[in-house]
Every structure is written in C-alpha cells, then in structure tokens.
Design a protein around this motif. Structure first.
Motif, PDB file in Angstrom:
ATOM      1  N   ILE A 189      14.185  66.433  39.270  1.00 54.78           N
ATOM      2  CA  ILE A 189      12.954  65.748  38.899  1.00 54.78           C
ATOM      3  C   ILE A 189      13.309  64.294  38.660  1.00 54.78           C
ATOM      4  O   ILE A 189      14.199  63.979  37.875  1.00 54.78           O
ATOM      5  N   ARG A 190      12.611  63.414  39.355  1.00 56.11           N
ATOM      6  CA  ARG A 190      12.891  61.994  39.181  1.00 56.11           C
ATOM      7  C   ARG A 190      11.694  61.355  38.494  1.00 56.11           C
ATOM      8  O   ARG A 190      10.560  61.550  38.896  1.00 56.11           O
ATOM      9  N   SER A 191      11.948  60.570  37.475  1.00 56.19           N
ATOM     10  CA  SER A 191      10.883  59.870  36.765  1.00 56.19           C
ATOM     11  C   SER A 191      11.376  58.463  36.515  1.00 56.19           C
ATOM     12  O   SER A 191      12.215  58.244  35.622  1.00 56.19           O
ATOM     13  N   GLY A 192      10.903  57.530  37.303  1.00 55.23           N
ATOM     14  CA  GLY A 192      11.382  56.164  37.177  1.00 55.23           C
ATOM     15  C   GLY A 192      12.847  56.085  37.572  1.00 55.23           C
ATOM     16  O   GLY A 192      13.247  56.513  38.650  1.00 55.23           O
ATOM     17  N   ASN A 193      13.635  55.583  36.653  1.00 56.07           N
ATOM     18  CA  ASN A 193      15.075  55.499  36.938  1.00 56.07           C
ATOM     19  C   ASN A 193      15.833  56.701  36.414  1.00 56.07           C
ATOM     20  O   ASN A 193      17.063  56.727  36.462  1.00 56.07           O
ATOM     21  N   GLU A 194      15.137  57.703  35.933  1.00 49.55           N
ATOM     22  CA  GLU A 194      15.820  58.861  35.374  1.00 49.55           C
ATOM     23  C   GLU A 194      15.806  59.993  36.385  1.00 49.55           C
ATOM     24  O   GLU A 194      14.824  60.187  37.102  1.00 49.55           O
ATOM     25  N   THR A 195      16.906  60.717  36.437  1.00 51.76           N
ATOM     26  CA  THR A 195      17.015  61.875  37.326  1.00 51.76           C
ATOM     27  C   THR A 195      17.360  63.087  36.481  1.00 51.76           C
ATOM     28  O   THR A 195      18.370  63.088  35.774  1.00 51.76           O
ATOM     29  N   LEU A 196      16.522  64.099  36.546  1.00 53.78           N
ATOM     30  CA  LEU A 196      16.779  65.324  35.790  1.00 53.78           C
ATOM     31  C   LEU A 196      17.094  66.434  36.775  1.00 53.78           C
ATOM     32  O   LEU A 196      16.375  66.632  37.754  1.00 53.78           O
ATOM     33  N   ILE A 197      18.200  67.121  36.511  1.00 52.62           N
ATOM     34  CA  ILE A 197      18.582  68.255  37.369  1.00 52.62           C
ATOM     35  C   ILE A 197      18.531  69.494  36.511  1.00 52.62           C
ATOM     36  O   ILE A 197      19.286  69.631  35.545  1.00 52.62           O
TER      37      ILE A 197
ATOM     38  N   ILE B 134      22.989  50.965  43.207  1.00 43.31           N
ATOM     39  CA  ILE B 134      21.659  50.352  43.243  1.00 43.31           C
ATOM     40  C   ILE B 134      21.005  50.466  41.869  1.00 43.31           C
ATOM     41  O   ILE B 134      20.357  49.513  41.386  1.00 43.31           O
ATOM     42  N   ASP B 135      21.165  51.601  41.237  1.00 39.91           N
ATOM     43  CA  ASP B 135      20.593  51.772  39.902  1.00 39.91           C
ATOM     44  C   ASP B 135      21.188  50.763  38.927  1.00 39.91           C
ATOM     45  O   ASP B 135      20.484  50.217  38.065  1.00 39.91           O
ATOM     46  N   ARG B 136      22.477  50.518  39.069  1.00 37.87           N
ATOM     47  CA  ARG B 136      23.114  49.539  38.170  1.00 37.87           C
ATOM     48  C   ARG B 136      22.573  48.150  38.424  1.00 37.87           C
ATOM     49  O   ARG B 136      22.358  47.371  37.495  1.00 37.87           O
ATOM     50  N   THR B 137      22.353  47.837  39.687  1.00 37.08           N
ATOM     51  CA  THR B 137      21.762  46.532  39.999  1.00 37.08           C
ATOM     52  C   THR B 137      20.385  46.410  39.365  1.00 37.08           C
ATOM     53  O   THR B 137      20.041  45.388  38.764  1.00 37.08           O
ATOM     54  N   LEU B 138      19.583  47.455  39.520  1.00 34.33           N
ATOM     55  CA  LEU B 138      18.211  47.400  39.004  1.00 34.33           C
ATOM     56  C   LEU B 138      18.177  47.396  37.479  1.00 34.33           C
ATOM     57  O   LEU B 138      17.226  46.910  36.883  1.00 34.33           O
ATOM     58  N   ASP B 139      19.231  47.918  36.847  1.00 38.11           N
ATOM     59  CA  ASP B 139      19.313  47.815  35.390  1.00 38.11           C
ATOM     60  C   ASP B 139      19.475  46.365  34.960  1.00 38.11           C
ATOM     61  O   ASP B 139      18.963  45.954  33.918  1.00 38.11           O
ATOM     62  N   ILE B 140      20.192  45.597  35.789  1.00 38.43           N
ATOM     63  CA  ILE B 140      20.418  44.190  35.444  1.00 38.43           C
ATOM     64  C   ILE B 140      19.229  43.340  35.895  1.00 38.43           C
ATOM     65  O   ILE B 140      18.716  42.507  35.142  1.00 38.43           O
ATOM     66  N   ASP B 141      18.830  43.582  37.166  1.00 36.15           N
ATOM     67  CA  ASP B 141      17.775  42.753  37.769  1.00 36.15           C
ATOM     68  C   ASP B 141      16.752  43.692  38.400  1.00 36.15           C
ATOM     69  O   ASP B 141      16.938  44.188  39.513  1.00 36.15           O
ATOM     70  N   ARG B 142      15.673  43.905  37.687  1.00 36.74           N
ATOM     71  CA  ARG B 142      14.686  44.895  38.154  1.00 36.74           C
ATOM     72  C   ARG B 142      13.951  44.465  39.406  1.00 36.74           C
ATOM     73  O   ARG B 142      13.408  45.306  40.115  1.00 36.74           O
ATOM     74  N   GLY B 143      13.904  43.166  39.628  1.00 38.00           N
ATOM     75  CA  GLY B 143      13.149  42.693  40.787  1.00 38.00           C
ATOM     76  C   GLY B 143      14.020  42.336  41.970  1.00 38.00           C
ATOM     77  O   GLY B 143      13.571  41.650  42.878  1.00 38.00           O
ATOM     78  N   ASN B 144      15.256  42.823  41.969  1.00 39.22           N
ATOM     79  CA  ASN B 144      16.169  42.462  43.054  1.00 39.22           C
ATOM     80  C   ASN B 144      15.689  43.093  44.353  1.00 39.22           C
ATOM     81  O   ASN B 144      15.671  44.322  44.518  1.00 39.22           O
ATOM     82  N   ILE B 145      15.278  42.213  45.268  1.00 36.42           N
ATOM     83  CA  ILE B 145      14.663  42.696  46.509  1.00 36.42           C
ATOM     84  C   ILE B 145      15.657  43.516  47.320  1.00 36.42           C
ATOM     85  O   ILE B 145      15.319  44.565  47.891  1.00 36.42           O
ATOM     86  N   THR B 146      16.868  43.027  47.406  1.00 38.25           N
ATOM     87  CA  THR B 146      17.894  43.719  48.197  1.00 38.25           C
ATOM     88  C   THR B 146      18.117  45.137  47.665  1.00 38.25           C
ATOM     89  O   THR B 146      18.128  46.106  48.437  1.00 38.25           O
TER      90      THR B 146
ATOM     91  N   CYS C  66      12.019  37.550  30.917  1.00 38.36           N
ATOM     92  CA  CYS C  66      11.855  38.411  29.736  1.00 38.36           C
ATOM     93  C   CYS C  66      11.764  39.878  30.116  1.00 38.36           C
ATOM     94  O   CYS C  66      12.166  40.750  29.330  1.00 38.36           O
ATOM     95  N   VAL C  67      11.216  40.184  31.290  1.00 34.41           N
ATOM     96  CA  VAL C  67      11.118  41.585  31.720  1.00 34.41           C
ATOM     97  C   VAL C  67      12.261  41.926  32.687  1.00 34.41           C
ATOM     98  O   VAL C  67      12.228  42.939  33.385  1.00 34.41           O
ATOM     99  N   ARG C  68      13.244  41.076  32.771  1.00 31.89           N
ATOM    100  CA  ARG C  68      14.458  41.318  33.564  1.00 31.89           C
ATOM    101  C   ARG C  68      14.205  41.296  35.072  1.00 31.89           C
ATOM    102  O   ARG C  68      14.993  41.851  35.833  1.00 31.89           O
ATOM    103  N   ASP C  69      13.157  40.633  35.463  1.00 34.13           N
ATOM    104  CA  ASP C  69      12.984  40.387  36.896  1.00 34.13           C
ATOM    105  C   ASP C  69      13.705  39.073  37.176  1.00 34.13           C
ATOM    106  O   ASP C  69      13.094  37.998  37.331  1.00 34.13           O
ATOM    107  N   LEU C  70      15.033  39.150  37.257  1.00 36.33           N
ATOM    108  CA  LEU C  70      15.840  37.936  37.325  1.00 36.33           C
ATOM    109  C   LEU C  70      15.700  37.266  38.686  1.00 36.33           C
ATOM    110  O   LEU C  70      15.735  36.028  38.772  1.00 36.33           O
ATOM    111  N   SER C  71      15.557  38.037  39.728  1.00 35.75           N
ATOM    112  CA  SER C  71      15.353  37.434  41.060  1.00 35.75           C
ATOM    113  C   SER C  71      14.059  36.645  41.076  1.00 35.75           C
ATOM    114  O   SER C  71      14.004  35.505  41.588  1.00 35.75           O
ATOM    115  N   GLY C  72      12.992  37.238  40.532  1.00 32.17           N
ATOM    116  CA  GLY C  72      11.721  36.541  40.478  1.00 32.17           C
ATOM    117  C   GLY C  72      11.792  35.319  39.589  1.00 32.17           C
ATOM    118  O   GLY C  72      11.236  34.260  39.903  1.00 32.17           O
ATOM    119  N   ALA C  73      12.504  35.452  38.483  1.00 28.16           N
ATOM    120  CA  ALA C  73      12.654  34.318  37.577  1.00 28.16           C
ATOM    121  C   ALA C  73      13.408  33.182  38.263  1.00 28.16           C
ATOM    122  O   ALA C  73      13.033  32.005  38.154  1.00 28.16           O
TER     123      ALA C  73
END
Lengths: 468, 53
Positions: free
Chosen positions: A226-234, A180-192, A45-52
C-alpha cells in the motif's frame, strides 16, 4: 526604493524628485522582483527548492541588488549540496552590501570549520569524477564514487539523481526508487526526480497518483503493498500465526536453545569464576600457612637455642653443685673439719660428714684444696673408723644380713684400703646377696691388690666356683 | 521512458570551491534595471541629460 539613475530616494510619484527620470517602469520591475522573491521564499519554506531556485533567479534577473533573494538563493544551493555556488552568491551579496548582511554570517560559519570545508570540496570533486565515469561508460565505478559522495554529504541532490539514473539503467528499480525518495525528501519539487519516479513506478507497477491508496499485489502472493504519498506499507497476507502444537514445539525449541546456551556458555563461565575465587582463597590460605610455618620454624629455633642454653647453664650449675651439690659438699667438709677439731666429737662424727660428700664429686669436681683436706681427714680418722665398720660389717655378714654387711664393709674398705679381709668379706657379701659380677670384681681386685695375702687362694677358689 | 544517454547529458559538473572566484568574476550582473537604464540613456541620447526645470 532609490532611483536607478541618481540613487535618490523615490516617492510615490512616477518621477524621481532629484533627477526627474521616469521611474514607473523601474518601479514595476522592482515590484516584480519582490514578487518573485516572495514566491521563492514560499517555495523554500515548503521545500520546493528547485522552484525556489527558479523564482529567486528570476528575482535577481530583475533586480541584482536584491540582497535577501541572493542570500536565500545561496541557502538553497547549500541545502542541495552545491556548496561552491552557495559561497559565490554570498560573496556577491556581501560585496553589494557589506553592512548588516546575513551573508557575512553564512560565510563565517562555513569557513570556521576547516575540516568541513575540505569535506565539501572533496565531495564536489568526487561527484564530478563520478559524473565523468558515468559519461565514460564505467557505471559500476561511478556508482561507487557516488556512494562515497553521498556518505560525505547525504543532501547532495544531483548525486542522488545521478545514482538513481545509474540504478535505473542497471535494472535495480528498488534502489533507484530509494534514491529518488531521498531526493524528494530534500527537494520536493525536483523535476528530474519526479520524472524518474514516474518511470520507476511504472516499472515497479505502482500507480502514478501519489495520493491514492492503490493496492498492488506482487508476484509473491503472500504480501500486499500500500503506497500513501511517500510511505510504502507492505502487509503480509495469510499471516495467521501458528497455533496449537506447532507453537508449543517452537517454544520448546526456544527453551532448549536457551538452556543449551546457558549450559555451554554461562555455566562454564560461572564455574571458571568460582574456581578462580576458590583458587585465590586457597592461595591466600597457603600464604598464611607459609607465614605460620616460618613463625613456627623461628620459634623452634629459639626453643632449641633456649634448651641448649638451659643445658649449658645446668651443666655450669652442676659443676658448682656436683652430685650432692657443690654448696653442700663444701658445708659437709667444713662440718667434718669442725668435728675433727672439736674435742667433744669423735672420729665417727667426722666420718659421717665425710660420707655425705659423694666420691664422684671428690674425684671429678672438687678443687685441689678440697681434695687435700678431705684426704687428710679421711686418712687421719680412717684407721679408727675402719676397724669399727669392719667389725660391724663382719657381724652382719655372720648373721646373714648381707645388705648391711655390704654397707659397713664398703665403708671399712673405704677408710682402710689395706684391709684385705674387709675386701674379701665384702666380695662374699655380694656373692651371698646374688650380685655375682660385683663379687667377681671385688675378688679380682683382692688378688691384684694383695697378691701375697693369705686370702688369695680362697679368692681364686671362689672365683672358680662362681665360674661354674 | 527514460533515455539514459539523454538524461546523462542533463547533468553538469558542480562548481568547485577553487573555481568560485572565477565564477564570481564571470557572473553576469546585468538586471532589468540596467536594461531599462540603457534604454533610457538611448532615448535621451538626442536630448540634453540635465533635467528640465
């Protein structure tokens, strides 16, 4: 819950009521499996697909018949791009329990679109090919292959991770970071992906703590990141907008460019459109003019034909009428005939009617019968009227009234063509009145018609005088 | 520090759709309940299998 040995429903007792087997440990296993399933569901439900995936596999290791866990595991595989693995789990689930099973619906939905099935199959094959190329050292070809894979299935986590690794190896840390950001958008808990993220951030100089609002100024001092979580502000630094003359110059340049574009692109197009419209109108007018000209030509032809017809009809009418009119000529002849047979009328009356008939009609247009009657009357009364006309004409000649003399002497000669005196004095009357040519003609006629006349010598003498 | 070669070894080829049938047959369906049942059967090997009344 059913007994693992005999399949009978279990109660709260620690033993099976049917076969009596100790089910305490079995119940614990089932509870543990359920706990793992719940954990897997929470993570999904929280998109931790690896953990799931890990939790659900644990659940199935404890209880292989857990349908919900198997179905959810299939969904997790499908979401991460492992389509065949997802199908495998759903098929097994369907075989364990065929009634009221969501796996049925998942399989039907997947197989309903054959093109999607082909696409998924191709994606998996291309990924395997890309992995093979990477393991063989052909990194560029592998990157190309993986890009194709991700264009077909953007949620393929393994492909994102492998591509990130290849970019990292090539030194393209920004591109690696994107994958990597795209991976984490799909699977937030992807260890790799998380491991790669740490390495890439280290190379890019970004702090590890994703929650911090750390500021890093790059080599380019004009911006800060400035980075905040997955957001990058320039944010650019020292980006004060130009004021004053520079702004006006830029605005002026923009206006000039706009005018130039208008002049070179818009105006010619509009002129061309206007010209085409004018040409079309001109063409329409031309067509109208052509039509009118054609109508005019036709009308002119008709007018010409009508005029010709009019001439023809007029000629026909003139044939009937003559110079004095055919109807009048007939009437005059009849009147002359009536006067001739009327004892109360003399030859003078007859001659008057005959004189009304034009000589040209008698000669050219009259019928044979008309001419016969006319000639008879003329000959019959000619002698008597001729003398009267001669005497009167001679009287007028002697008195100097040459006009009347010409009139009467002409009639005298008409009624009596043998009267040479009348012809002579007629010629003299013309001579005296100034008509030399007619006088000459008359004198020549006299000489030719009356060669033995006593007036011939006088006529020749007059002719000699006239020639001077 | 990422060791590229080592990381590359962690990637395995994906299961293809044509191979899923074989994968289903090869699936190890033994779970903890099967293990428990095996243990119980071993325990009961020296005893009668019918439940005592």
């Amino acid at each position: 819950m059913i007994c693992f040995r005999c399949g009978a429903p279990l109660s709260e007792s620690d033993f099976c009521n049917a076969c009596g087997v100790d089910v305490r440990r079995y119940k614990k296993i089932v509870y543990a499996a359920n706990s793992c399933y719940n954990d897997g569901l929470e993570r999904a439900c929280v998109r931790d697909l690896s953990g799931a995936e890990h939790s659900l596999k644990q659940c199935l290791k404890l209880n292989k018949n857990h349908i919900e866990a198997r179905n959810l595991l299939g969904l997790v595989y499908f979401e991460t791009g492992e389509t065949a693995a997802a199908l495998t789990q759903w098929v097994i689930s369907k075989n364990i329990s065929g009634t009221n099973n969501l796996a049925d619906e998942y399989i039907d939905r997947f197989q309903s679109n054959q093109s999607r099935v082909e696409t998924m199959s191709t994606t998996l094959k291309k990924f395997n090919k890309g992995l093979e190329l990477a393991q063989g050292g052909s990194f560029d070809l592998s990157i190309i292959q993986l890009r194709k894979v991700l264009s077909m299935n953007p949620k393929y986590v393994q492909a994102h991770n492998l591509l990130a690794l290849l970019y990292f190896e090539r030194g393209d840390f920004e591109k690696a970071r994107r994958e990597i950001d795209r991976t984490l958008d799909i699977d937030r808990g992807n260890i790799t992906a998380l491991r790669y993220l740490n390495e890439v951030n280290a190379h890019l100089g970004i702090p590890d703590d994703k929650n911090s609002k750390g500021i890093r100024i790059f080599d380019n001092p004009s911006a800060q990141v400035i980075r905040s979580g997955n957001e990058t502000l320039i944010q650019p630094l020292n980006d004060r907008e130009p004021l004053g003359l520079g702004a006006f110059i830029q605005i002026g340049l923009g206006v000039l460019i706009g005018l130039a574009i208008t002049y070179f692109l818009v105006v010619p197009a509009k002129e061309r459109a206007a010209q085409e419209a004018a040409n079309a109108e001109l063409y329409a007018y031309g067509e109208t003019i052509d039509e009118k000209n054609a109508t005019i030509s036709e009308l002119e032809s008709r007018v010409s034909a009508l005029e010709q017809n009019n001439i023809t009809l007029s000629d026909s009418l003139a044939q009937y009428e003559g110079s004095n009119g055919a109807v009048d000529a007939n009437n005059y002849l009849i009147s002359a005939a009536m006067a001739y047979i009327d004892p109360n009328q003399d030859a003078t009356q007859v001659s008057e009617y005959l004189e009304l008939i034009g000589d040209d009609y008698v000669e050219t247009s009259s019928s044979y019968e008309f001419k016969e009657l006319y000639t008879y009357l003329l000959n019959d009364i000619g002698d008597s009227v001729a003398q009267n006309y001669y005497d009167t004409g001679l009287s007028y000649f002697n008195n100097g009234d040459y006009t009347l003399a010409i009139s009467y002497l002409s009639k005298a000669y008409m009624y009596n063509a043998n009267n040479d005196n009348a012809l002579y004095y007629l010629a003299m009357s013309y001579y005296e009145s100034g008509d030399i040519s007619t006088a000459t003609d008359k004198l020549n006629t006299l000489i030719e018609s009356f060669p033995t006349s006593s007036l011939v010598d006088k006529a020749r003498q007059r002719l000699d005088e006239m020639s001077y | 520090m990422i060791n590229f070669e080592e990381e590359l070894k962690r990637f395995f080829p994906s299961l293809e759709i044509e191979d899923s049938e074989e994968a289903i047959y090869r699936q190890d369906m033994t779970d903890a309940a099967d293990l428990l049942l095996g243990v119980i059967r071993e325990d009961y090997a020296g005893y009668s299998e019918t439940p005592t009344e």
